[in-house]
Design an enzyme around this catalytic site. Structure first.
Site, short mmCIF file in Angstrom:
data_model
loop_
_atom_site.label_atom_id
_atom_site.label_comp_id
_atom_site.label_asym_id
_atom_site.label_seq_id
_atom_site.Cartn_x
_atom_site.Cartn_y
_atom_site.Cartn_z
N TRP A 1 0.87 -1.18 0.00
CA TRP A 1 0.00 0.00 0.00
C TRP A 1 0.91 1.23 0.00
O TRP A 1 1.79 1.33 0.88
CB TRP A 1 -0.86 -0.06 1.26
CG TRP A 1 -1.80 1.07 1.46
CD1 TRP A 1 -2.65 1.62 0.53
CD2 TRP A 1 -2.01 1.79 2.67
NE1 TRP A 1 -3.37 2.62 1.10
CE2 TRP A 1 -3.01 2.75 2.42
CE3 TRP A 1 -1.47 1.71 3.96
CZ2 TRP A 1 -3.47 3.63 3.40
CZ3 TRP A 1 -1.93 2.57 4.93
CH2 TRP A 1 -2.91 3.52 4.65
N ASP B 1 -0.61 -5.31 9.78
CA ASP B 1 -1.63 -4.39 9.30
C ASP B 1 -2.84 -5.22 8.86
O ASP B 1 -2.76 -5.97 7.88
CB ASP B 1 -1.05 -3.58 8.12
CG ASP B 1 -2.01 -2.50 7.65
OD1 ASP B 1 -3.12 -2.42 8.19
OD2 ASP B 1 -1.64 -1.74 6.73
N LYS C 1 -13.20 -0.74 6.08
CA LYS C 1 -13.72 -1.59 4.99
C LYS C 1 -14.74 -2.60 5.52
O LYS C 1 -15.79 -2.77 4.93
CB LYS C 1 -12.59 -2.37 4.31
CG LYS C 1 -11.28 -1.65 4.23
CD LYS C 1 -11.22 -0.68 3.09
CE LYS C 1 -9.92 0.12 3.19
NZ LYS C 1 -9.60 0.89 2.04
#
Ligand code: LMR
Length: 392
Positions: free
Chosen positions: A128, A208, A243
């Site tokens: 990312w 993460d 999300k």
């Protein structure tokens, strides 16, 4: 004074949102930023969150400050999902606090690692883009290694070598599931190898977990991370609800520390609180309060889990449909079926990505990352035909 500032490039992923919005073609396809979309192309608020928000409006009697740790009811309600129902505090060794989205949680994790003496952070690439941006901003040295191999599998050997060779003062960022941007996760067997290597290394794992539940299931998606946590003395976890509860703009995240022993936690968390205070003082409350209400109510919890499962099933169907197309020009779409979450990478060059946008109204990240949730029954054939044209 400000003339000293050279213009900064806009964040490429966020810039795509505006570029797509400005395109007037009715058949444009948005495969850019990582938000889930339904088969109709929308990103509606979860029903469970709507119900919790209505309850919140009725019952919340104050918006007075909570403190840098945010809503601890939210932080604790999430823990069984992250660390497992049997022992969510890992024998009292885990503590957490709220953070502004996944970005805030990663920022806090890396800043705390730095405060504790970490000087170099290993990162599998591609990753990312904001991981590298956060490390550069702190600053901390970033040491890249290859996340994946050309055949579309995870390059676990590269990670194992990093872990085996790491000395003091080093950390590694691991994507817990639904790797962003490749969709290529470590297999359960690879996670076992990673956990074993970590148990013999001094490197600090920073996990993460931004797409929990969007891959194979809530338990399945946490399994690799839990194998690591069971094997190491200390770890940091950056968690996002943006999300899996669809709360993107409300910025809902959590940050957890697993310490060597419970007695170490007060000192560690006081440092985390001080870093939070200096960065954002306190996290935004609304979304986290709504998540807490969902998780405190078994009916809303079940509704949320159903909604998440619907998302997962739809993404799996899109992946299978793409994989069934097989070889499309120079692209082999078959591996997409085995990848997880919103993202996969297509081996397209800059020119091909630009042609997809200009000629076909297909918006994807400049890295070749696509968000599979942007594909629907209505546009997937057009997308495959566009790929065949540019990669033919
Ligand atoms: C993404 O990767 O598209 C998302 O995580 C959104 C973001 O903040 O970059």
């Amino acid at each position: 004074m400000f003339e000293r500032l050279a213009p900064a490039a806009p964040d490429a992923l966020l810039a795509l949102i505006k570029l797509h919005a400005a395109d007037e073609r009715s058949d444009k396809i948005d495969l850019g930023v990582g938000v889930y979309r339904t088969g109709q192309g929308g990103t509606p608020v979860f029903g469970a969150i709507k119900a919790a928000e209505a309850r919140l409006v009725e019952t919340q009697d104050s918006k007075s400050y909570l403190g840098p740790e945010g809503d601890m009811g939210f932080v604790e309600a999430l823990m069984p999902y992250v660390f497992g129902e049997d022992d969510p505090t890992m024998d009292g060794r885990v503590a957490g606090m709220q953070a502004p989205g996944g970005t805030g949680a990663v920022r806090l994790a890396v800043a705390l690692a730095k405060a504790a003496g970490v000087t170099r952070v290993h990162l599998g690439v591609p990753s990312w883009p904001n991981h590298a941006q956060i490390l550069a901003d702190l600053p901390l040295e970033m040491a890249p290694f290859d996340h994946d191999c050309d055949d579309g599998t995870a390059n676990v050997e590269a990670l194992l070598e990093v872990i085996r060779n790491a000395g003091d003062h080093e950390a590694v960022i691991l994507h817990g599931c639904c790797h962003n941007p490749t969709g290529i996760d470590y297999t359960p067997d690879q996670w076992r190898q990673i956990a074993e290597a970590l148990s013999m290394s001094k490197i600090l794992p920073i996990i993460d977990l931004a797409y929990h539940g969007l891959g194979r299931g809530m338990e399945e998606d946490a399994a690799g991370m839990r194998a690591v946590l069971a094997a190491v003395p200390e770890a940091l976890v950056a968690y996002s609800c943006d999300k899996n509860f669809g709360l993107y703009r409300d910025r809902v995240g959590a940050f957890y520390v697993m310490a060597r022993e419970a007695s170490a936690l007060p000192a560690i968390m006081s440092n985390a609180a001080a870093l939070a205070r200096a960065n954002w003082s306190m996290p935004p409350d609304h979304g986290a309060a709504a998540v807490r209400l969902v998780l405190e109510d078994p009916k809303l919890t079940a509704q949320w889990q159903d909604e998440l499962e619907t998302m997962r099933t739809r993404m799996r169907q899109v992946r299978e449909r793409l994989a069934a197309a097989g070889q499309v020009g120079s692209l082999d779409l078959t591996p997409l079926a085995t990848q997880n979450g919103l993202f996969s990478m297509l081996a397209l060059d800059k020119d091909q990505i630009a042609r997809l946008r200009a000629d076909h109204g297909v918006y994807m990240a400049g890295s070749g990352r696509i968000n599979v949730a942007g594909l629907t029954q209505g546009n997937i054939d057009k997308f495959i035909a566009a790929l065949a044209e540019v990669a033919g």
